[in-house]
Design a protein around this motif. Structure first.
Motif, PDB file in Angstrom:
ATOM      1  N   GLU A   1       0.832  -1.208   0.000  1.00 47.32           N
ATOM      2  CA  GLU A   1       0.000   0.000   0.000  1.00 47.32           C
ATOM      3  C   GLU A   1       0.865   1.255   0.000  1.00 47.32           C
ATOM      4  N   ALA A   2       1.958   1.230   0.759  1.00 49.48           N
ATOM      5  CA  ALA A   2       2.872   2.375   0.754  1.00 49.48           C
ATOM      6  C   ALA A   2       3.524   2.536  -0.613  1.00 49.48           C
ATOM      7  N   LEU A   3       3.856   1.421  -1.272  1.00 54.79           N
ATOM      8  CA  LEU A   3       4.469   1.486  -2.599  1.00 54.79           C
ATOM      9  C   LEU A   3       3.489   2.043  -3.627  1.00 54.79           C
ATOM     10  N   ILE A   4       2.233   1.615  -3.568  1.00 52.81           N
ATOM     11  CA  ILE A   4       1.222   2.135  -4.493  1.00 52.81           C
ATOM     12  C   ILE A   4       1.014   3.623  -4.284  1.00 52.81           C
ATOM     13  N   ALA A   5       1.015   4.058  -3.016  1.00 54.53           N
ATOM     14  CA  ALA A   5       0.881   5.493  -2.739  1.00 54.53           C
ATOM     15  C   ALA A   5       2.051   6.274  -3.338  1.00 54.53           C
ATOM     16  N   LEU A   6       3.265   5.704  -3.281  1.00 54.50           N
ATOM     17  CA  LEU A   6       4.428   6.349  -3.899  1.00 54.50           C
ATOM     18  C   LEU A   6       4.243   6.451  -5.410  1.00 54.50           C
ATOM     19  N   TYR A   7       3.769   5.371  -6.031  1.00 56.53           N
ATOM     20  CA  TYR A   7       3.541   5.394  -7.478  1.00 56.53           C
ATOM     21  C   TYR A   7       2.502   6.452  -7.859  1.00 56.53           C
ATOM     22  N   GLU A   8       1.465   6.568  -7.049  1.00 53.65           N
ATOM     23  CA  GLU A   8       0.431   7.575  -7.349  1.00 53.65           C
ATOM     24  C   GLU A   8       1.000   8.990  -7.266  1.00 53.65           C
ATOM     25  N   ARG A   9       1.881   9.232  -6.293  1.00 52.11           N
ATOM     26  CA  ARG A   9       2.522  10.552  -6.209  1.00 52.11           C
ATOM     27  C   ARG A   9       3.422  10.777  -7.415  1.00 52.11           C
ATOM     28  N   ASN A  10       4.119   9.733  -7.852  1.00 51.40           N
ATOM     29  CA  ASN A  10       4.986   9.861  -9.028  1.00 51.40           C
ATOM     30  C   ASN A  10       4.171  10.217 -10.269  1.00 51.40           C
ATOM     31  N   MET A  11       3.002   9.598 -10.425  1.00 51.83           N
ATOM     32  CA  MET A  11       2.178   9.856 -11.606  1.00 51.83           C
ATOM     33  C   MET A  11       1.666  11.295 -11.633  1.00 51.83           C
TER      34      MET A  11
ATOM     35  N   SER B   1       0.255   3.716 -26.999  1.00 51.33           N
ATOM     36  CA  SER B   1       0.061   2.597 -26.072  1.00 51.33           C
ATOM     37  C   SER B   1      -0.553   3.076 -24.768  1.00 51.33           C
ATOM     38  N   ALA B   2      -1.385   2.230 -24.178  1.00 51.68           N
ATOM     39  CA  ALA B   2      -1.915   2.512 -22.847  1.00 51.68           C
ATOM     40  C   ALA B   2      -0.770   2.491 -21.841  1.00 51.68           C
ATOM     41  N   VAL B   3      -0.744   3.473 -20.965  1.00 54.91           N
ATOM     42  CA  VAL B   3       0.337   3.572 -19.984  1.00 54.91           C
ATOM     43  C   VAL B   3      -0.093   2.857 -18.703  1.00 54.91           C
ATOM     44  N   PRO B   4       0.679   1.873 -18.241  1.00 53.70           N
ATOM     45  CA  PRO B   4       0.349   1.242 -16.958  1.00 53.70           C
ATOM     46  C   PRO B   4       0.299   2.275 -15.841  1.00 53.70           C
ATOM     47  N   SER B   5      -0.520   2.007 -14.843  1.00 52.74           N
ATOM     48  CA  SER B   5      -0.650   2.938 -13.727  1.00 52.74           C
ATOM     49  C   SER B   5      -0.421   2.219 -12.414  1.00 52.74           C
ATOM     50  N   ALA B   6      -0.416   2.998 -11.334  1.00 52.37           N
ATOM     51  CA  ALA B   6      -0.241   2.415 -10.005  1.00 52.37           C
ATOM     52  C   ALA B   6      -1.367   1.454  -9.664  1.00 52.37           C
ATOM     53  N   ASP B   7      -2.546   1.665 -10.244  1.00 53.32           N
ATOM     54  CA  ASP B   7      -3.680   0.781  -9.962  1.00 53.32           C
ATOM     55  C   ASP B   7      -3.456  -0.631 -10.490  1.00 53.32           C
ATOM     56  N   ASP B   8      -2.521  -0.792 -11.429  1.00 46.00           N
ATOM     57  CA  ASP B   8      -2.232  -2.109 -11.978  1.00 46.00           C
ATOM     58  C   ASP B   8      -1.332  -2.935 -11.068  1.00 46.00           C
ATOM     59  N   THR B   9      -0.787  -2.326 -10.026  1.00 45.65           N
ATOM     60  CA  THR B   9       0.092  -3.051  -9.107  1.00 45.65           C
ATOM     61  C   THR B   9      -0.729  -4.013  -8.258  1.00 45.65           C
ATOM     62  N   PRO B  10      -0.457  -5.318  -8.335  1.00 54.92           N
ATOM     63  CA  PRO B  10      -1.265  -6.285  -7.571  1.00 54.92           C
ATOM     64  C   PRO B  10      -1.038  -6.139  -6.068  1.00 54.92           C
ATOM     65  N   ASN B  11      -2.123  -6.281  -5.324  1.00 53.15           N
ATOM     66  CA  ASN B  11      -2.041  -6.242  -3.858  1.00 53.15           C
ATOM     67  C   ASN B  11      -3.049  -7.245  -3.296  1.00 53.15           C
ATOM     68  N   ASN B  12      -2.695  -8.530  -3.392  1.00 51.37           N
ATOM     69  CA  ASN B  12      -3.570  -9.608  -2.936  1.00 51.37           C
ATOM     70  C   ASN B  12      -3.156 -10.158  -1.571  1.00 51.37           C
ATOM     71  N   HIS B  13      -2.341  -9.414  -0.858  1.00 49.62           N
ATOM     72  CA  HIS B  13      -1.763  -9.963   0.370  1.00 49.62           C
ATOM     73  C   HIS B  13      -2.809 -10.178   1.465  1.00 49.62           C
ATOM     74  N   LEU B  14      -3.855  -9.367   1.503  1.00 50.13           N
ATOM     75  CA  LEU B  14      -4.891  -9.581   2.512  1.00 50.13           C
ATOM     76  C   LEU B  14      -5.595 -10.920   2.270  1.00 50.13           C
ATOM     77  N   ALA B  15      -5.899 -11.224   1.006  1.00 50.08           N
ATOM     78  CA  ALA B  15      -6.537 -12.503   0.692  1.00 50.08           C
ATOM     79  C   ALA B  15      -5.622 -13.669   1.059  1.00 50.08           C
TER      80      ALA B  15
END
Length: 219
Positions: free
Chosen positions: A47-57, A179-193
């Protein structure tokens, strides 16, 4: 025949709770619970990594393209530019344009100097495998993880090679679609499951074992 036998009382000793198997089951349950806790910790890190990616975008300023892998997380999904002196190899891969259309991403492995690893550049989406007639130039776009990422087993064994980054061009070359640009939302986060699964495995193992032992100890 003894009086105890005549009274209906058996001399057979009552089964005891199996200590050895119980210890093994408890160790296994503890390991599964530990794996569940580890997945919860990884969830927080992701979650912290995704937040960093969102700030980068959200940043519009350009950064220098990373010359050598691995690319730092602080540079992923940032804007950058490179000078492709010459595409030395093409790697067409299935992909999607920015309108959702399917096609093939034209990924060029570009030479940037006399030596060095070069850079990977996604210059657009085409309808076939034939690469575009593009001889290089200045490319501006978004830094994303490259198409060749190490697998989970390689990472776990410590044998994973550093992954190269890739630049997705803002403007495609002639004859291609952006091309479609990958985003932070594409980062998998299935650790809770995964954590819930490990906790359920631990609970199921404990319940099944207790029921089995109780059945064995039943007179």
């Amino acid at each position: 025949m003894t009086d105890r036998a005549e009274g209906g009382v058996s001399d057979t000793p009552r089964p005891r709770w199996p200590l050895g198997p119980t210890l093994l089951v408890l160790i296994a349950v503890a390991v599964m619970i530990g794996l569940g806790v580890w997945q919860l910790q990884r969830k927080a890190d992701k979650e912290a990594l995704i937040a960093l990616y969102e700030r980068n975008m959200a940043m519009s300023s350009l950064v220098s393209y990373p010359e050598l892998p691995p690319v730092p997380d602080a540079m992923l999904y940032r804007k950058s530019s490179v000078v492709c002196l010459e595409p030395v190899r093409w790697d067409p891969r299935s992909g999607t344009d920015r309108n959702g259309g399917k096609g093939f991403r034209m990924i060029a492995d570009c030479r940037t100097g006399a030596e060095g690893p070069g850079v990977l550049v996604d210059v657009g989406i085409g309808d076939g495998f034939a690469p575009p007639k593009w001889t290089g130039g200045i490319v501006q776009g978004t830094i994303v993880p490259g198409p060749e990422q190490p697998g989970m087993i390689a990472r776990a064994m410590g044998k994973a090679s550093p992954a190269r980054a890739m630049l997705v061009a803002d403007t495609p070359v002639a004859g291609l679609r952006p091309s479609a640009v990958p985003s932070a939302d594409d980062t998998p986060n299935n650790h809770l499951a995964y954590a819930v699964q490990w906790f359920l495995f631990a609970a199921a193992a404990l319940v099944i074992y207790i029921l089995a032992v109780r059945r064995r100890l039943r007179p």
